[in-house]
Design a protein around this motif. Structure first.
Motif, PDB file in Angstrom:
ATOM      1  N   ASN A  16       0.805  -1.215   0.000  1.00 20.46           N
ATOM      2  CA  ASN A  16       0.000   0.000   0.000  1.00 20.46           C
ATOM      3  C   ASN A  16       0.836   1.263   0.000  1.00 20.46           C
ATOM      4  N   SER A  17       2.112   1.161  -0.331  1.00 15.33           N
ATOM      5  CA  SER A  17       2.986   2.318  -0.217  1.00 15.33           C
ATOM      6  C   SER A  17       2.774   3.327  -1.345  1.00 15.33           C
ATOM      7  N   ASP A  18       2.610   2.873  -2.569  1.00 15.85           N
ATOM      8  CA  ASP A  18       2.528   3.791  -3.711  1.00 15.85           C
ATOM      9  C   ASP A  18       1.233   3.602  -4.483  1.00 15.85           C
ATOM     10  N   GLN A  19       0.099   3.821  -3.846  1.00 23.02           N
ATOM     11  CA  GLN A  19      -1.164   3.699  -4.554  1.00 23.02           C
ATOM     12  C   GLN A  19      -1.542   5.063  -5.117  1.00 23.02           C
ATOM     13  N   ASN A  20      -1.695   5.118  -6.417  1.00 27.81           N
ATOM     14  CA  ASN A  20      -2.058   6.355  -7.089  1.00 27.81           C
ATOM     15  C   ASN A  20      -3.505   6.270  -7.552  1.00 27.81           C
ATOM     16  N   TRP A  21      -4.085   7.426  -7.797  1.00 29.64           N
ATOM     17  CA  TRP A  21      -5.416   7.516  -8.391  1.00 29.64           C
ATOM     18  C   TRP A  21      -5.243   8.102  -9.780  1.00 29.64           C
ATOM     19  N   VAL A  38      -7.009  -0.181 -18.551  1.00 31.26           N
ATOM     20  CA  VAL A  38      -7.478  -0.086 -17.171  1.00 31.26           C
ATOM     21  C   VAL A  38      -7.114  -1.343 -16.382  1.00 31.26           C
ATOM     22  N   ALA A  39      -7.289  -2.519 -16.983  1.00 31.49           N
ATOM     23  CA  ALA A  39      -7.004  -3.763 -16.269  1.00 31.49           C
ATOM     24  C   ALA A  39      -5.522  -3.890 -15.928  1.00 31.49           C
ATOM     25  N   SER A  40      -4.654  -3.521 -16.847  1.00 32.90           N
ATOM     26  CA  SER A  40      -3.224  -3.614 -16.551  1.00 32.90           C
ATOM     27  C   SER A  40      -2.806  -2.579 -15.511  1.00 32.90           C
ATOM     28  N   ARG A  41      -3.479  -1.446 -15.505  1.00 30.66           N
ATOM     29  CA  ARG A  41      -3.180  -0.412 -14.503  1.00 30.66           C
ATOM     30  C   ARG A  41      -3.646  -0.853 -13.110  1.00 30.66           C
ATOM     31  N   ILE A  42      -4.813  -1.501 -13.045  1.00 32.96           N
ATOM     32  CA  ILE A  42      -5.325  -1.981 -11.759  1.00 32.96           C
ATOM     33  C   ILE A  42      -4.448  -3.107 -11.215  1.00 32.96           C
ATOM     34  N   ARG A  43      -3.983  -3.991 -12.079  1.00 32.17           N
ATOM     35  CA  ARG A  43      -3.123  -5.091 -11.640  1.00 32.17           C
ATOM     36  C   ARG A  43      -1.755  -4.616 -11.207  1.00 32.17           C
ATOM     37  N   GLY A  44      -1.294  -3.489 -11.748  1.00 37.08           N
ATOM     38  CA  GLY A  44       0.025  -2.973 -11.401  1.00 37.08           C
ATOM     39  C   GLY A  44       1.110  -3.439 -12.342  1.00 37.08           C
ATOM     40  N   LYS A  45       0.744  -3.848 -13.550  1.00 37.29           N
ATOM     41  CA  LYS A  45       1.731  -4.359 -14.493  1.00 37.29           C
ATOM     42  C   LYS A  45       2.607  -3.263 -15.073  1.00 37.29           C
ATOM     43  N   ASP A  58      -3.010   0.690  -9.269  1.00 35.03           N
ATOM     44  CA  ASP A  58      -3.609   1.984  -8.983  1.00 35.03           C
ATOM     45  C   ASP A  58      -5.117   1.880  -8.906  1.00 35.03           C
ATOM     46  N   PHE A  59      -5.722   2.905  -8.344  1.00 34.35           N
ATOM     47  CA  PHE A  59      -7.162   3.084  -8.415  1.00 34.35           C
ATOM     48  C   PHE A  59      -7.443   3.827  -9.715  1.00 34.35           C
ATOM     49  N   VAL A  60      -8.404   3.358 -10.490  1.00 26.55           N
ATOM     50  CA  VAL A  60      -8.682   3.946 -11.800  1.00 26.55           C
ATOM     51  C   VAL A  60     -10.102   4.479 -11.819  1.00 26.55           C
ATOM     52  N   ILE A  61     -10.244   5.743 -12.220  1.00 25.16           N
ATOM     53  CA  ILE A  61     -11.539   6.395 -12.379  1.00 25.16           C
ATOM     54  C   ILE A  61     -11.771   6.574 -13.871  1.00 25.16           C
ATOM     55  N   VAL A  62     -12.830   5.998 -14.393  1.00 20.34           N
ATOM     56  CA  VAL A  62     -13.173   6.151 -15.806  1.00 20.34           C
ATOM     57  C   VAL A  62     -14.349   7.106 -15.897  1.00 20.34           C
ATOM     58  N   VAL A  63     -14.179   8.196 -16.642  1.00 23.29           N
ATOM     59  CA  VAL A  63     -15.251   9.175 -16.821  1.00 23.29           C
ATOM     60  C   VAL A  63     -15.717   9.143 -18.274  1.00 23.29           C
ATOM     61  N   ASN A  64     -16.898   9.686 -18.516  1.00 26.83           N
ATOM     62  CA  ASN A  64     -17.535   9.729 -19.842  1.00 26.83           C
ATOM     63  C   ASN A  64     -17.746   8.324 -20.408  1.00 26.83           C
ATOM     64  N   ALA A  65     -18.305   7.445 -19.603  1.00 27.03           N
ATOM     65  CA  ALA A  65     -18.546   6.073 -20.051  1.00 27.03           C
ATOM     66  C   ALA A  65     -19.588   6.015 -21.149  1.00 27.03           C
ATOM     67  N   ARG A 122     -11.492 -10.224  -7.512  1.00 29.43           N
ATOM     68  CA  ARG A 122     -12.617  -9.485  -6.947  1.00 29.43           C
ATOM     69  C   ARG A 122     -12.146  -8.313  -6.104  1.00 29.43           C
ATOM     70  N   ALA A 123     -11.028  -8.474  -5.429  1.00 27.86           N
ATOM     71  CA  ALA A 123     -10.474  -7.369  -4.655  1.00 27.86           C
ATOM     72  C   ALA A 123      -9.932  -6.278  -5.572  1.00 27.86           C
ATOM     73  N   MET A 124      -9.372  -6.661  -6.703  1.00 21.90           N
ATOM     74  CA  MET A 124      -8.886  -5.674  -7.677  1.00 21.90           C
ATOM     75  C   MET A 124     -10.048  -4.917  -8.311  1.00 21.90           C
ATOM     76  N   HIS A 125     -11.168  -5.595  -8.473  1.00 19.18           N
ATOM     77  CA  HIS A 125     -12.323  -4.971  -9.116  1.00 19.18           C
ATOM     78  C   HIS A 125     -12.855  -3.791  -8.309  1.00 19.18           C
ATOM     79  N   THR A 126     -12.611  -3.781  -7.010  1.00 19.54           N
ATOM     80  CA  THR A 126     -13.083  -2.662  -6.190  1.00 19.54           C
ATOM     81  C   THR A 126     -12.273  -1.397  -6.433  1.00 19.54           C
ATOM     82  N   ARG A 127     -11.148  -1.496  -7.121  1.00 21.49           N
ATOM     83  CA  ARG A 127     -10.324  -0.330  -7.427  1.00 21.49           C
ATOM     84  C   ARG A 127     -10.787   0.408  -8.686  1.00 21.49           C
ATOM     85  N   LEU A 128     -11.800  -0.105  -9.352  1.00 18.71           N
ATOM     86  CA  LEU A 128     -12.326   0.519 -10.560  1.00 18.71           C
ATOM     87  C   LEU A 128     -13.556   1.342 -10.220  1.00 18.71           C
TER      88      LEU A 128
END
Length: 149
Positions: A16-21, A38-45, A58-65, A122-128
């Protein structure tokens, strides 16, 4: 004489040291390309210390869906199915109607299919976080804007 090289492997206390939004604008971006980004960003690849068994992304916010692009005839031919649990309860919906009713679910469905299956996925999915328009309630996290290529 052999030189010993040590590989750095992060553990759970350092995760949890470097979590970005990050904010991604979905306007005009094809759905599959957006979902892979988005998936590769959430996984941290994208990180040099990527470890598959640790949630390090990272936590990813998608706007204008609403404005996500579907190429070809996918608006009318792509079908989302769900089952109510009752006999004869198979419900189908095309991508066109899904985008008008719940545009955020289309992106969530595409990204969730690209994440690992099981408890960690499922835990990664909460970051979207997906929002149909430009407004989102995550301004306090000071997200950076990510350009979708």
């Amino acid at each position: 004489m052999t030189t010993s090289y040590k590989t750095y492997v992060p553990n759970n206390t350092e995760q949890n040291s470097d979590q970005n939004w990050v904010v991604v604008d979905a306007t005009g971006v094809p759905l599959g390309r957006l979902a892979t980004l988005v998936a590769s960003r959430i996984r941290g690849k994208h990180r040099p210390d990527f470890t598959p068994n640790i949630i390090n992304g990272d936590f990813v916010i998608v706007v204008n869906a609403v404005n996500v692009a579907l190429t070809g005839k996918k608006l009318d031919q792509k079908v989302y199915t769900r089952y109510t649990g009752y006999q004869g309860g198979l419900r189908t919906e095309t991508a066109r109607t899904a985008l008008t009713r719940h545009p955020e679910r289309v992106i969530e469905h595409a990204v969730f299919g690209m994440l690992p299956k099981g408890r960690q996925g499922r835990a990664m999915h909460t970051r979207l976080k997906v929002y149909p328009n430009e407004q989102h309630p995550h301004a306090a996290q000071m997200p950076t804007k990510l350009e979708s290529k």
